[in-house]
Design a protein around this motif. Structure first.
Motif, PDB file in Angstrom:
ATOM      1  N   ARG A  17       0.835  -1.188   0.000  1.00 45.39           N
ATOM      2  CA  ARG A  17       0.000   0.000   0.000  1.00 45.39           C
ATOM      3  C   ARG A  17       0.873   1.244   0.000  1.00 45.39           C
ATOM      4  NH1 ARG A  17      -4.957  -1.092   4.308  1.00 45.39           N
ATOM      5  NH2 ARG A  17      -5.898  -2.844   3.178  1.00 45.39           N
ATOM      6  N   LYS A  19       1.489   5.097   0.731  1.00 41.36           N
ATOM      7  CA  LYS A  19       0.993   6.088   1.673  1.00 41.36           C
ATOM      8  C   LYS A  19       0.383   7.250   0.906  1.00 41.36           C
ATOM      9  CE  LYS A  19       4.254   5.039   5.386  1.00 41.36           C
ATOM     10  NZ  LYS A  19       5.312   5.582   6.284  1.00 41.36           N
ATOM     11  N   SER A  20      -0.824   7.549   1.251  1.00 42.07           N
ATOM     12  CA  SER A  20      -1.529   8.611   0.550  1.00 42.07           C
ATOM     13  C   SER A  20      -1.034   9.971   1.032  1.00 42.07           C
ATOM     14  CB  SER A  20      -3.036   8.487   0.787  1.00 42.07           C
ATOM     15  OG  SER A  20      -3.714   9.590   0.233  1.00 42.07           O
ATOM     16  N   ILE A  22      -2.642  12.602   0.819  1.00 36.89           N
ATOM     17  CA  ILE A  22      -3.798  13.301   1.388  1.00 36.89           C
ATOM     18  C   ILE A  22      -3.870  13.055   2.894  1.00 36.89           C
ATOM     19  CG2 ILE A  22      -6.305  13.466   1.351  1.00 36.89           C
ATOM     20  CD1 ILE A  22      -6.247  12.727  -1.580  1.00 36.89           C
ATOM     21  N   ALA A  23      -3.585  11.810   3.328  1.00 38.33           N
ATOM     22  CA  ALA A  23      -3.615  11.504   4.757  1.00 38.33           C
ATOM     23  C   ALA A  23      -2.556  12.303   5.509  1.00 38.33           C
ATOM     24  CB  ALA A  23      -3.404  10.006   4.969  1.00 38.33           C
ATOM     25  N   LEU A  24      -1.372  12.385   4.929  1.00 38.18           N
ATOM     26  CA  LEU A  24      -0.321  13.176   5.568  1.00 38.18           C
ATOM     27  C   LEU A  24      -0.695  14.653   5.619  1.00 38.18           C
ATOM     28  CD1 LEU A  24       2.840  11.519   3.953  1.00 38.18           C
ATOM     29  CD2 LEU A  24       1.862  11.093   6.225  1.00 38.18           C
ATOM     30  N   LEU A  26      -3.737  15.827   5.837  1.00 32.91           N
ATOM     31  CA  LEU A  26      -4.753  15.995   6.877  1.00 32.91           C
ATOM     32  C   LEU A  26      -4.147  15.960   8.278  1.00 32.91           C
ATOM     33  CD1 LEU A  26      -7.621  13.745   5.428  1.00 32.91           C
ATOM     34  CD2 LEU A  26      -7.495  16.242   5.437  1.00 32.91           C
ATOM     35  N   LEU A  27      -3.023  15.255   8.442  1.00 29.52           N
ATOM     36  CA  LEU A  27      -2.353  15.212   9.737  1.00 29.52           C
ATOM     37  C   LEU A  27      -1.542  16.471  10.016  1.00 29.52           C
ATOM     38  CD1 LEU A  27      -1.020  11.535   9.860  1.00 29.52           C
ATOM     39  CD2 LEU A  27      -2.837  12.517  11.252  1.00 29.52           C
TER      40      LEU A  27
END
Length: 303
Positions: A17, A19-20, A22-24, A26-27
């Protein structure tokens, strides 16, 4: 056949997988918040705790240095306050647990059949939050003062001596801490006990265990996450409290806690390195005690 199956499973590609971003992204706001409002003040506090008095400065003027002697000095000067803070916090936590557990058990287990009563009692538990912490403590100062109706009545009927008093005593400080932090103990206990499966209790009774044995062997272990969470939510702020032990509220000259000493060094004595060193010692001691407590209670997942 087995060899073929093994070979097929061995050559299957592994799915990785990515790492997106977008997730980083958002963090990022949370990370920036922690850096700005936690790590930066903590780093500044550590630097302040190592400062030394300025050679040519006035009172309250310090230079950045690596003066580790500040920690030794504050421990030597304020070790009674350190022990008193943790002693008061421990007593308040124990008393809060003894008072809160029956309340939480009744609300979470016994009152399940009456949702309206359960909701009403929960409102009563959180009702003190509707009033300022300072106002609640100040009200108890008036109630426990020598001229209050309760104290004068106890003296009149002979239960208290003519020279007895409550305000400014360790009893008043521990009482204030216990009262103010009971909701912090009750709510985590209620959350755990409300999900308690009562069939376990019935099974214990069916196995001829008395009520005390069922409570000790079944109820307490199943409610341990709530006990640990409530204990932490009570002990940590109680150890650093400076309102209840203050001479302006329920405390006296002999009841000062670390919070009062830190406040005095920062705002009155202008001894910023001593106040910062005491703050670091308080945080480190709490982290060590909490870590040992959680490890011994077997609830490491809460950390």
């Amino acid at each position: 056949m087995a060899f073929a199956a093994f070979s097929t499973a061995e050559v299957q590609p592994q799915v990785t997988r990515r790492k997106s971003p977008i997730a980083l992204f958002l963090l990022l706001p949370g990370i920036l918040y922690l850096v700005l409002f936690f790590l930066t003040p903590l780093f500044s506090l550590i630097l302040t705790s190592l400062q030394a008095p300025s050679e040519f400065g006035d009172i309250g003027v310090y230079d950045y240095a690596f003066n580790w002697q500040n920690y030794v000095t504050v421990i030597q000067d304020y070790w009674p306050h350190i022990l008193r803070s943790f002693g008061y916090a421990l007593l308040a936590t124990v008393f809060a647990l003894l008072f809160s557990y029956p309340i939480a058990y009744f609300i979470g287990v016994k009152a399940r059949r009456w949702p309206l009563l359960q909701s009403l009692m929960l409102v009563l538990v959180i009702a003190p939050f509707f009033i300022s912490f300072l106002l609640r403590t100040l009200a108890w100062k008036q109630i426990l003062s020598d001229e209050s109706l309760i104290i004068t009545s106890l003296k009149a009927i002979g239960l208290l001596g003519p020279d007895a008093y409550f305000a400014g005593t360790p009893f008043a400080v521990v009482f204030g801490l216990t009262y103010n932090f009971i909701p912090f103990m009750t709510l985590p206990l209620y959350t755990t006990l409300e999900r308690l499966d009562t069939r376990y209790l019935e099974a214990g009774s069916d196995l001829y265990a008395n009520a005390f044995t069922v409570f000790r062997k079944v109820t307490i272990p199943l409610s341990m996450p709530g006990i640990v969470a409530g204990t932490l939510l009570t002990f940590i702020p109680a150890a650093g409290d400076y309102v209840n032990a203050s001479r302006d509220f329920l405390g006296g000259p002999d009841t000062q806690m670390m919070g009062n000493v830190i406040e005095a060094n920062f705002l009155v004595l202008l001894n910023y390195p001593a106040a910062a060193a005491l703050s670091i010692i308080l945080m480190a001691a709490i982290l060590i005690l909490v870590g040992v407590y959680v490890k011994r209670s077997g609830t490491e997942d809460l950390l």
